[in-house]
Design an enzyme around this catalytic site. Structure first.
Site, short mmCIF file in Angstrom:
data_model
loop_
_atom_site.label_atom_id
_atom_site.label_comp_id
_atom_site.label_asym_id
_atom_site.label_seq_id
_atom_site.Cartn_x
_atom_site.Cartn_y
_atom_site.Cartn_z
N ASP A 1 2.03 -3.95 -9.70
CA ASP A 1 1.53 -5.04 -10.24
C ASP A 1 2.08 -5.46 -12.00
O ASP A 1 2.46 -6.48 -11.96
CB ASP A 1 0.07 -5.50 -10.15
CG ASP A 1 -0.28 -5.27 -8.77
OD1 ASP A 1 0.69 -5.39 -7.81
OD2 ASP A 1 -1.57 -5.09 -8.57
N HIS B 1 0.78 -1.18 -0.06
CA HIS B 1 0.08 0.01 0.04
C HIS B 1 1.01 1.35 -0.18
O HIS B 1 0.55 2.34 0.93
CB HIS B 1 -1.03 0.03 1.15
CG HIS B 1 -2.25 -0.88 1.05
ND1 HIS B 1 -3.29 -0.61 0.31
CD2 HIS B 1 -2.41 -2.13 1.51
CE1 HIS B 1 -4.19 -1.59 0.05
NE2 HIS B 1 -3.57 -2.68 0.88
N LEU C 1 -2.47 -12.09 -5.53
CA LEU C 1 -1.30 -12.30 -6.42
C LEU C 1 -1.26 -11.78 -7.76
O LEU C 1 -0.80 -12.15 -8.56
CB LEU C 1 -1.25 -13.97 -6.24
CG LEU C 1 -1.13 -14.70 -5.02
CD1 LEU C 1 -1.21 -16.10 -5.12
CD2 LEU C 1 0.06 -14.09 -4.26
C1 GLA Z 1 -2.98 -4.12 -4.98
C2 GLA Z 1 -2.84 -3.09 -6.17
C3 GLA Z 1 -1.24 -2.38 -6.14
C4 GLA Z 1 -0.93 -2.04 -4.69
C5 GLA Z 1 -1.50 -3.28 -3.78
C6 GLA Z 1 -1.23 -3.05 -2.34
O1 GLA Z 1 -2.71 -5.31 -5.34
O2 GLA Z 1 -3.20 -3.15 -7.60
O3 GLA Z 1 -1.04 -1.45 -6.82
O4 GLA Z 1 -1.31 -0.93 -4.01
O5 GLA Z 1 -2.67 -3.67 -3.78
O6 GLA Z 1 0.21 -2.66 -1.89
#
Ligand code: GLA
Length: 387
Positions: free
Chosen positions: A164, A26, A118
């Site tokens: 991600d 986050h 994931l």
């Molecule tokens: C999700 C979001 C990411 C990131 C995570 C938490 O996976 O897609 O961009 O913010 O939550 O770290």
């Protein structure tokens, strides 16, 4: 960059991995560095280019109905939580960036559980974008694409960060990757061969584009506002949080967070302390210092549970079970609210930790859909001929 010959052929596979975030949770949406690794599991689209601008994709998962749409810059999302919105998000991004005209048809299959933290959703966005680029003979720079797809994925209604898509596109086998933002940059850091990363599912779906969407967006908005206020108070201007951390001691910033209105102030404190932990974790990884790396993971989990309030009792139980059985560290991974946790241990400890995780999982859910598994860092997304 456009290559002269569009891809024809008898069929292609666009494969994109999911990721497990080792630490840095986050904080990508505040432009603060994170440390995930690409998985060897992911999303596979077996496709053929179409002569027209249609996208027609079936899904091997029976819960996901066939989706069809036209490559149209004005396309609208289906209802919240519809898997097809991720297809549209990927398609719209490459349509806007590269003007792709030819569609694709084929089948989507995944060996990653959905809504598990994931990143199956971003893997899908990356896979469809790469398939469309390939079908149109376009080669895109992977960091530019990651950046565009991160913004493009907001189409589904969740204001996610850029971790991600970058992890899926830039994974390096055998390595964790440190991703920095502003500008987006990726640095591979070897994962020591005698460390093992285990992943266990809580059995709770974490619908980041469904039920958990409002909680996710609320945290992002409130912590961003608090960080802006902090920056104005300390520097007299709104500076990027990475700059704030570079210019002012984190201990002072954390103290000042306590004076800001809750919950934003507390959530900003999570972001700042997590950013410090990421830097320390990269150093611990480089030094193969498992004990220190593990402690940082534990601190991250505590902050996510008690301060950022995104854990779930089942994730906490799995984390406890892993630590009691000898893991060096454990934490929830991904957005939280359910989904998966990870544990890191010495390879010799693997069986004990895996067994403890399985027992804890079965105590909560007698027939878990995904037993704990060891994650080896894999390579990034690619398109290859279908065999
Ligand atoms: C999700 C979001 C990411 C990131 C995570 C938490 O996976 O897609 O961009 O913010 O939550 O770290």
């Amino acid at each position: 960059m456009t290559t002269p010959t569009p891809a024809h052929g008898h069929g292609w596979v666009s494969w994109a991995p999911g990721r497990v975030n080792l630490i840095g949770e986050h904080i990508d949406y505040h432009g603060l560095p994170v440390l995930p690794m690409a998985l060897q599991r992911g999303v596979r689209i077996t496709f053929r280019p179409r002569p027209d601008g249609e996208v027609l994709l079936t899904n091997a998962g029976s819960e996901f109905p066939t989706r069809r749409f036209h490559l149209d810059p004005g396309m609208e999302p289906w209802s919240i939580g519809d898997w097809g919105n991720y297809l549209k998000a990927g398609a719209l991004t490459v349509l806007r960036q590269h003007g792709v005209r030819r569609g694709i048809e084929g089948e989507v299959a995944a060996d990653l559980p959905p809504a598990a933290g994931l990143s199956s959703s971003s893997a899908l966005v990356v896979a469809v974008a790469n398939a469309l680029l390939h079908a149109n003979g376009v080669e895109a720079d992977s960091l530019e694409l990651a950046d565009a797809l991160a913004r493009g994925e907001h189409f589904v209604g969740t204001a996610g960060g850029g971790m991600d898509q970058a992890a899926s596109l830039s994974g390096v086998a055998g390595h964790a990757i440190r991703i920095g933002f502003d500008p987006l940059a990726v640095e591979a850091v070897p994962l020591p061969r005698d460390w093992i990363v285990l992943i266990a599912h809580s059995g709770i779906r974490a619908e980041k584009s469904g039920g958990a969407q409002a909680a996710y967006n609320h945290r992002r908005a409130a912590s961003s506002q608090a960080l802006e206020e902090l920056s104005k108070a300390v520097l007299g201007e709104v500076a990027p949080t990475s700059e704030l951390l570079a210019r002012v001691a984190s201990s002072r910033l954390l103290g000042l967070c306590g004076e800001l209105p809750r919950p934003g102030g507390a959530w900003a404190a999570h972001a700042l302390s997590e950013a410090v932990r990421v830097d320390e974790a990269v150093a611990a990884l480089r030094a193969s210092d498992l004990e220190r790396f593990g402690r940082l993971l534990n601190d991250s989990h505590t902050s996510l549970r008690d301060v950022y309030e995104v854990s779930h009792p089942r994730l906490d139980s799995l984390v406890e079970a892993a630590l009691e059985s000898g893991a060096a560290g454990a934490r929830l991974t991904g957005a939280g609210f359910g989904g998966c946790m990870l544990a890191v241990c010495h390879r010799q400890q693997r069986q004990e930790v895996e067994r403890a995780l399985r027992d804890a999982q079965e105590a909560m859910d007698p027939s878990p859909s995904l037993p704990p598994f060891a994650a080896e860092p894999g390579h990034g997304a690619r398109v290859i001929p279908a065999s």
